[in-house]
Design a protein around this motif. Sequence first.
Motif, short mmCIF file in Angstrom:
data_model
loop_
_atom_site.label_atom_id
_atom_site.label_comp_id
_atom_site.label_asym_id
_atom_site.label_seq_id
_atom_site.Cartn_x
_atom_site.Cartn_y
_atom_site.Cartn_z
N LYS A 55 17.84 -22.78 8.99
CA LYS A 55 17.03 -23.95 8.62
C LYS A 55 17.90 -25.19 8.39
N TYR A 56 19.07 -25.00 7.79
CA TYR A 56 19.91 -26.13 7.42
C TYR A 56 21.06 -26.38 8.40
N ALA A 57 21.11 -25.64 9.49
CA ALA A 57 22.19 -25.80 10.48
C ALA A 57 22.22 -27.24 10.99
N GLY A 58 23.41 -27.80 10.99
CA GLY A 58 23.59 -29.15 11.54
C GLY A 58 23.22 -30.28 10.60
N GLN A 59 22.70 -29.98 9.43
CA GLN A 59 22.35 -31.04 8.48
C GLN A 59 23.58 -31.38 7.63
N LYS A 60 24.00 -32.63 7.71
CA LYS A 60 25.23 -33.04 7.03
C LYS A 60 25.14 -32.91 5.51
N ASP A 61 23.97 -33.10 4.96
CA ASP A 61 23.81 -33.06 3.51
C ASP A 61 23.37 -31.69 2.99
N ALA A 62 23.38 -30.68 3.85
CA ALA A 62 22.87 -29.36 3.48
C ALA A 62 23.62 -28.76 2.29
N GLU A 63 24.94 -28.83 2.30
CA GLU A 63 25.70 -28.20 1.22
C GLU A 63 25.33 -28.81 -0.13
N LYS A 69 20.01 -26.98 -5.54
CA LYS A 69 18.95 -25.97 -5.67
C LYS A 69 19.47 -24.74 -6.39
N VAL A 70 20.69 -24.34 -6.11
CA VAL A 70 21.27 -23.19 -6.80
C VAL A 70 21.37 -23.50 -8.29
N LEU A 71 21.87 -24.67 -8.63
CA LEU A 71 22.10 -25.02 -10.03
C LEU A 71 20.81 -25.31 -10.80
N LYS A 72 19.92 -26.08 -10.18
CA LYS A 72 18.73 -26.57 -10.90
C LYS A 72 17.44 -25.84 -10.54
N GLY A 73 17.48 -25.04 -9.47
CA GLY A 73 16.26 -24.37 -9.01
C GLY A 73 15.50 -25.26 -8.05
N GLY A 74 14.40 -24.75 -7.54
CA GLY A 74 13.60 -25.53 -6.60
C GLY A 74 12.32 -24.80 -6.28
N SER A 75 11.43 -25.49 -5.59
CA SER A 75 10.17 -24.86 -5.20
C SER A 75 9.58 -25.56 -3.99
N GLY A 76 8.73 -24.82 -3.29
CA GLY A 76 7.97 -25.39 -2.20
C GLY A 76 8.58 -25.29 -0.82
N THR A 77 9.89 -25.17 -0.73
CA THR A 77 10.54 -25.13 0.58
C THR A 77 10.26 -23.83 1.32
N ALA A 80 5.41 -20.32 -2.27
CA ALA A 80 4.91 -20.59 -3.61
C ALA A 80 5.83 -20.12 -4.74
N ILE A 81 6.69 -19.15 -4.46
CA ILE A 81 7.54 -18.61 -5.53
C ILE A 81 8.74 -19.53 -5.73
N PRO A 82 8.88 -20.10 -6.94
CA PRO A 82 10.00 -21.01 -7.19
C PRO A 82 11.31 -20.25 -7.40
N MET A 83 12.40 -20.92 -7.09
CA MET A 83 13.72 -20.39 -7.40
C MET A 83 14.12 -20.97 -8.76
N PRO A 84 14.44 -20.10 -9.72
CA PRO A 84 14.81 -20.62 -11.03
C PRO A 84 16.21 -21.25 -11.01
N ALA A 85 16.48 -22.05 -12.02
CA ALA A 85 17.82 -22.60 -12.21
C ALA A 85 18.78 -21.45 -12.50
N ASN A 86 20.04 -21.66 -12.21
CA ASN A 86 21.06 -20.65 -12.41
C ASN A 86 22.19 -21.19 -13.29
#
Length: 105
Positions: A55-63, A69-77, A80-86
């Motif tokens: 999904k993120y291949a070739g996107q310069k800002d992907a990292e 998202k790893v640090l703060k979590g995220g949702s919707g991408t 429906a199941i959100p990724m919690p903050a870590n």
Amino acid sequence: MKRTLMMVGMVVSAFASQAAMADAGLDLAKSKNCLACHAVSTKLVGPAYKDVAAKYAGQKDAEGKLVQKVLKGGSGTWGAIPMPANPQVSEAEAHTLVKWVLAQK
């Protein structure tokens, strides 16, 4: 001959670096409990790492985007199941994890 040996050494060194990063990324994913929700090839609770890399291949800002998202979590991408903050993951560790995830193919 000397130049050929030097080139072979550079190639071997590059492969060794990639292998070390792969081991470090996988080890970190295991130790930070990422594999409770993610797998490399199959969707579990969250997306497969191969799907994230695609999904993120070739996107310069992907990292940077994925580190947040790893640090703060995220949702919707990914549904429906959100990724919690870590909070157990440092920013440096998040960069290592994300580089490893983006290298999955």
